[in-house]
Each structure stands twice: as structure tokens, then as C-alpha cells.
Design a protein around this motif. Structure first.
Motif, mmCIF file in Angstrom:
data_model
loop_
_atom_site.group_PDB
_atom_site.id
_atom_site.type_symbol
_atom_site.label_atom_id
_atom_site.label_comp_id
_atom_site.label_asym_id
_atom_site.label_seq_id
_atom_site.Cartn_x
_atom_site.Cartn_y
_atom_site.Cartn_z
ATOM 1 N N THR A 2 0.840 -1.200 0.000
ATOM 2 C CA THR A 2 0.000 0.000 0.000
ATOM 3 C C THR A 2 0.879 1.256 0.000
ATOM 4 O OG1 THR A 2 -0.093 -0.062 2.391
ATOM 5 C CG2 THR A 2 -1.888 -1.115 1.234
ATOM 6 N N HIS A 5 -1.513 5.680 3.579
ATOM 7 C CA HIS A 5 -1.733 5.115 4.915
ATOM 8 C C HIS A 5 -2.524 6.074 5.810
ATOM 9 C CE1 HIS A 5 1.536 2.227 3.923
ATOM 10 N NE2 HIS A 5 2.003 3.265 3.256
ATOM 11 N N PRO A 6 -3.097 5.556 6.936
ATOM 12 C CA PRO A 6 -3.700 6.467 7.920
ATOM 13 C C PRO A 6 -2.602 7.363 8.485
ATOM 14 C CG PRO A 6 -4.146 4.147 8.465
ATOM 15 C CD PRO A 6 -3.149 4.155 7.356
ATOM 16 N N HIS A 30 -7.413 -1.588 7.214
ATOM 17 C CA HIS A 30 -6.148 -1.232 6.547
ATOM 18 C C HIS A 30 -5.007 -2.119 7.048
ATOM 19 C CE1 HIS A 30 -2.984 1.200 4.763
ATOM 20 N NE2 HIS A 30 -2.397 1.232 5.942
ATOM 21 N N CYS A 37 2.035 -0.397 8.802
ATOM 22 C CA CYS A 37 1.185 0.199 9.843
ATOM 23 C C CYS A 37 0.949 -0.779 10.987
ATOM 24 C CB CYS A 37 -0.140 0.667 9.238
ATOM 25 S SG CYS A 37 0.037 2.164 8.243
HETATM 26 ZN ZN LIG Z 1 -0.401 1.472 6.188
#
Ligand SMILES: [Zn+2]
Length: 221
Positions: A2, A5-6, A30, A37
Motif C-alpha cells: 500500500t 496510509h492512515p 487497513h 502500519c
Molecule cells: Zn499502512
């Protein structure tokens, strides 16, 4: 891998148990895609445990990660293999946090058509505070675009299948796109397969064009 990201604040809220149900669902989903993360959340949880120790010296040091989670007010990790939730065939393939949510609900949500090529499914999760906020899945058929719009609050879109592009970039499975009232965008699904996303909003959508606003009187986006 990914690419979107948050942000740190969202991961911290999640790790400390301060996130709303909708935000927790977004971050937990996520994490099923993103090892980066996941390890960041693990570090934040352990940092929280260390801080907790420093302000509660009477407590003995946590002997395990479960104890750290317990002190943070989070669910301890199950000691035995969890029983897989009963998932209806139409929801198989969705990430585990969403399957668990659907399996725990009394009602079975259904897809509903919003416009040609766009369906939504309202999830049985408590939406964030604020009028017009929602937690839902969105399914865009290949090549279909949502009319140009902006938001009164924030919108977080996590791609679960396919991909889409808008004025801010291209998003693939596992990516989170975030936007607010400063951004007007027109998300368009990639060609190939339908784009399915988890969408959390903290305010209503505002269609940008007069025709779009007129259409919104008849179509509930
Ligand atoms: Zn992430």
C-alpha cells in the motif's frame, strides 16, 4: 504494497483505544493489508504500556503483550484460535474486520443502487459524530466516475478491490484516500474489475455542479 496510509494521529487513536467505532473499523481493515502500519501500531501499543508503567509505579511490569493491551483497555488477544464468523456468500472475500461486523449484526445489509454503475451498502457500524456521517461499502463498476463533489466533513476511502483515481492520485487495494472540504474530486474506477471501497465520512457530500446538486434532490448519495 500500500502507498497511502492512515496518519499518525489516527494510528495513535486506534492503538490507545480512543478511535470511534468507524475509525477503528477503517484502521483495522487497513492493517490487514499493511505490515508497515501493523508494526507501527504494535510499537505504539508497547509505548503505551511503557508510559502506563511510568505513571503507575505500583503496578508490576506487564508480563505479556496481552497484559499491556488489557491495561490500555483493549480486548486481549484470544488465547485459542478464533471461531470464524458465519459469513454470507455475498460477503466472502471481504477483510476479516468487516466480516466480523456483518456476522455480529442482526440484519443483513443489502446493496442498493444510487446511480448507474454505483451501488452502496450501509454497514451496521456506529457512524462518527456529525450530521450526514456514514460507514458504508461503495461499489463502482469499471470506468464509472462519481459526479464531482466535495465534503462538509472528512471522507476516508479504503480500497478493498480494484482501484480508482481522483484529483489527488491513484489508489489500489489497501490504500486509504482522505479528503475534506478543501478538495473537490471526481473518483473514477479503474478499468478491469469493479472498485469496492470502505468509506467513512464525517459530514455530508456536496455535489459541485448545479446539475449535480439538482440530481442530489432525487438521488440519495
Ligand atoms: Zn499502512
Amino acid at each position: 504494497m500500500t502507498r497511502h496510509h492512515p496518519d499518525q494521529a489516527m494510528l495513535l487513536d486506534y492503538a490507545s483505544g480512543a478511535a470511534s467505532e468507524a475509525e477503528s473499523l477503517l484502521v483495522a481493515t487497513h492493517l490487514t493489508y499493511c505490515p508497515r502500519c501493523r508494526s507501527e501500531v504494535d510499537e505504539l501499543e508497547c509505548l503505551g504500556g511503557t508510559l502506563l508503567d511510568s505513571i503507575e509505579p505500583s503496578l508490576p511490569a506487564p508480563s505479556s503483550c496481552d497484559e499491556v493491551l488489557d491495561r490500555l483497555g483493549r480486548e486481549p488477544r484470544p488465547t485459542s484460535r478464533p471461531v470464524p464468523p458465519q459469513v454470507l456468500p455475498q460477503f466472502q472475500g471481504l477483510p476479516r474486520p468487516i466480516q466480523r461486523l456483518l456476522a455480529a449484526s442482526d440484519r443483513v445489509p443489502a446493496w442498493r443502487r444510487v446511480m448507474a454503475g454505483l451501488d452502496v451498502l450501509d454497514l451496521p457500524a456506529r457512524p462518527p459524530e456529525g450530521a450526514g456521517s456514514m460507514v458504508r461499502l461503495m461499489r463502482l463498476q469499471p470506468g464509472v466516475a462519481v459526479p464531482q463533489h466535495t465534503h462538509r466533513g472528512e471522507e476516508f476511502t479504503l480500497v478493498l478491490a480494484g482501484g480508482f483515481s481522483d484529483d489527488t492520485g491513484h489508489y489500489q487495494v489497501g490504500d486509504i484516500a482522505s479528503c475534506d472540504g478543501s478538495i473537490s474530486h471526481r473518483p473514477a474506477a479503474d478499468l478491469g474489475e469493479p472498485c469496492v471501497s470502505l468509506v467513512v465520512t464525517t459530514g455530508p457530500v456536496r455535489l459541485a455542479s448545479p446539475i449535480g446538486r439538482l440530481a442530489s434532490l432525487f438521488v440519495r448519495v
